[in-house]
Each structure stands twice: as structure tokens, then as C-alpha cells.
Design a protein around this motif. Structure first.
Motif, PDB file in Angstrom:
ATOM      1  N   SER A   1       1.005   3.885  -3.109  1.00 11.53           N
ATOM      2  CA  SER A   1       0.576   5.242  -2.751  1.00 11.53           C
ATOM      3  C   SER A   1       1.675   6.250  -3.046  1.00 11.53           C
ATOM      4  CB  SER A   1       0.186   5.302  -1.277  1.00 11.53           C
ATOM      5  OG  SER A   1      -0.905   4.441  -1.002  1.00 11.53           O
TER       6      SER A   1
ATOM      7  N   THR B   1       0.824  -1.211   0.000  1.00 15.63           N
ATOM      8  CA  THR B   1       0.000   0.000   0.000  1.00 15.63           C
ATOM      9  C   THR B   1       0.857   1.258   0.000  1.00 15.63           C
ATOM     10  OG1 THR B   1      -1.770  -1.137   1.198  1.00 15.63           O
ATOM     11  CG2 THR B   1      -1.810   1.270   1.218  1.00 15.63           C
TER      12      THR B   1
ATOM     13  N   THR C   1       8.663   7.527   2.436  1.00 13.40           N
ATOM     14  CA  THR C   1       8.328   6.102   2.458  1.00 13.40           C
ATOM     15  C   THR C   1       9.512   5.258   2.919  1.00 13.40           C
ATOM     16  OG1 THR C   1       6.720   6.380   0.668  1.00 13.40           O
ATOM     17  CG2 THR C   1       7.546   4.152   1.047  1.00 13.40           C
TER      18      THR C   1
END
Length: 237
Positions: free
Chosen positions: A127, A123, A149
Motif C-alpha cells: 500500500s 499489505t 509506515t
């Protein structure tokens, strides 16, 4: 480009390629404002061309740490996000978009100061790719989502993976610009003239990149994200 502007830009490119070679981030954020003042017609093509060999070098240098799965999902998300960015441009005014992305980037960086460490999953990868595709296509700044991230991952993994994701994105962007007729000979000439400066900074970075620890890298990422957001806000206001 005049000789004076060439020397100034070359000096900036040395610094920027050193910073990105050492940290994995920062080249466009450093070079783009200078070119905006000195030679705005070279943007964004010249910067994109210069970043191709730089990111290829960083990805190859630390290929042992590359997160191939993460890079694949991010690139897939980025491809979709590119079209999302084009759609966003049709809906929001450039000023409104810059303000929104700038505030969102700063808020995301601030949130990570209090968030516990995490390992990014599917995810998070998709994203990050989507957001990067949208923001880079619409505003020219795409590094913060990727950096945030990977901020809890080892520095080498962050540098190599982000470099590969940037490389794929730059190829897509240049292909689109080429089809649109935006890639012209002055861009290529300027890029060739600046290649020695790029190589100098990139090679110099190899002597320091292994000395950057995870804590220092995370702090740099957060500062980078905040500065990116502020740049967007200043440009908008």
C-alpha cells in the motif's frame, strides 16, 4: 545558474543533505521550494540526480538495518503506483489532486497520533509503495507514506529502507525523464556544482544520526508528513 544563486542553493543543499542523512527524509521538501524560486527549470531533474548519491550513501551506511523484504514489496508497489499516478493525472486537475493528497497526508499523520504501535506487514508495504508511486509521480512528494509506515521501527531501519526505496524510485523517474528528453546538460552541470555541498551535509550527518532516538524520529516523521501536506495545499491554493 548565477554565482549568487549557486551559493544560496549550495547552502540549502548542505542543510537538506544533513537533515536527510540524519533522519532519512526532507531533502526534496527543503530544496525544491528554493529551486522553484531561484531556478525552476532545474526541477525535478537536478534534485533527482542529487538524491541518487545521497540515498545510496544512507542505504550503504546503515545496510545492517535494512529491511530487504519491506523494500522489495514497497518498490514493487511503487512501480505499479507510478502508472497509477500517470492515470490520476489524466483524471484529476493538478489543483484538485494536490488538495486531495495534501488533506489525506495530514489526516494520515493525525491518525497516527492516536493509533497504537504496529509492525508493518505485506499489505502495509504494498500500500505504501502504491501510494508513494501515485503521489510522487503526480505531485513530486512521496516521502510521507513510507515514513508513516516505518514510524514505529528503529530509526536506522527506517533510514536505510526508505533510502533504498527512494533510490529505486529515483532511478525509475530519471529513466522515464531521460526517454522523454527532459534530462539536459544544465541539469547535469548544476548537479555537479552542488555535489560538494551535498557531500558536506551528508558526511556531517554521520556524527548525529545515531543519537536520534525512536521517539524523536516518530515526532519528526509526523511533523514532516503534516508539512508536506501543507506545502501541497499552499501550492494548490
Amino acid at each position: 545558474m548565477s554565482l549568487e544563486h549557486l551559493f544560496i542553493t549550495a547552502a540549502v543543499v548542505i542543510i537538506a543533505s544533513f537533515v536527510q542523512g540524519a533522519s532519512g527524509l526532507g531533502f526534496a521538501l527543503i530544496v525544491a521550494p528554493v529551486l522553484t524560486m531561484l531556478q525552476p527549470d532545474l526541477l525535478p531533474v537536478c534534485v533527482l540526480i542529487l538524491m541518487l548519491p545521497l540515498n545510496a550513501y544512507v542505504a550503504w551506511r546503515e545496510r545492517h538495518a535494512l529491511d530487504k523484504r519491506g523494500a522489495a514489496w514497497i518498490s514493487a508497489g511503487r512501480l505499479v503506483g507510478t502508472f497509477g499516478g500517470l492515470a490520476v493525472l489524466l483524471v484529476l486537475s493538478p489543483k484538485a489532486l494536490a488538495v486531495f493528497v495534501g488533506l489525506s497526508t495530514i489526516a494520515a499523520a493525525a491518525a497516527t497520533w492516536v493509533m497504537p504501535a504496529f509492525t508493518p506487514g505485506l499489505t502495509a508495504f504494498v500500500s505504501a509503495g502504491l501510494v508513494t508511486g501515485i503521489t510522487e509521480t503526480a505531485t513530486g512528494i512521496g516521502g510521507p507514506p513510507l515514513a508513516l509506515t516505518y514510524q514505529h521501527r528503529p530509526p536506522a531501519e527506517m533510514r536505510a529502507t526508505i533510502a533504498l526505496c527512494f533510490l529505486v524510485g529515483e532511478l525509475i523517474s530519471l529513466a522515464v525523464l531521460l526517454v522523454m528528453g527532459k534530462v539536459q546538460s544544465p541539469h547535469l552541470v548544476a548537479a555537479v556544482q552542488l555535489l560538494p555541498a551535498l557531500a558536506l551535509g551528508a558526511v556531517a550527518s554521520r556524527y548525529v544520526h545515531t543519537r536520534i532516538n525512536a521517539r524523536a524520529m516518530r515526532l519528526f516523521v509526523q511533523i514532516f508528513a503534516v508539512v508536506s501536506g501543507l506545502v501541497l495545499l499552499v501550492k494548490a491554493l
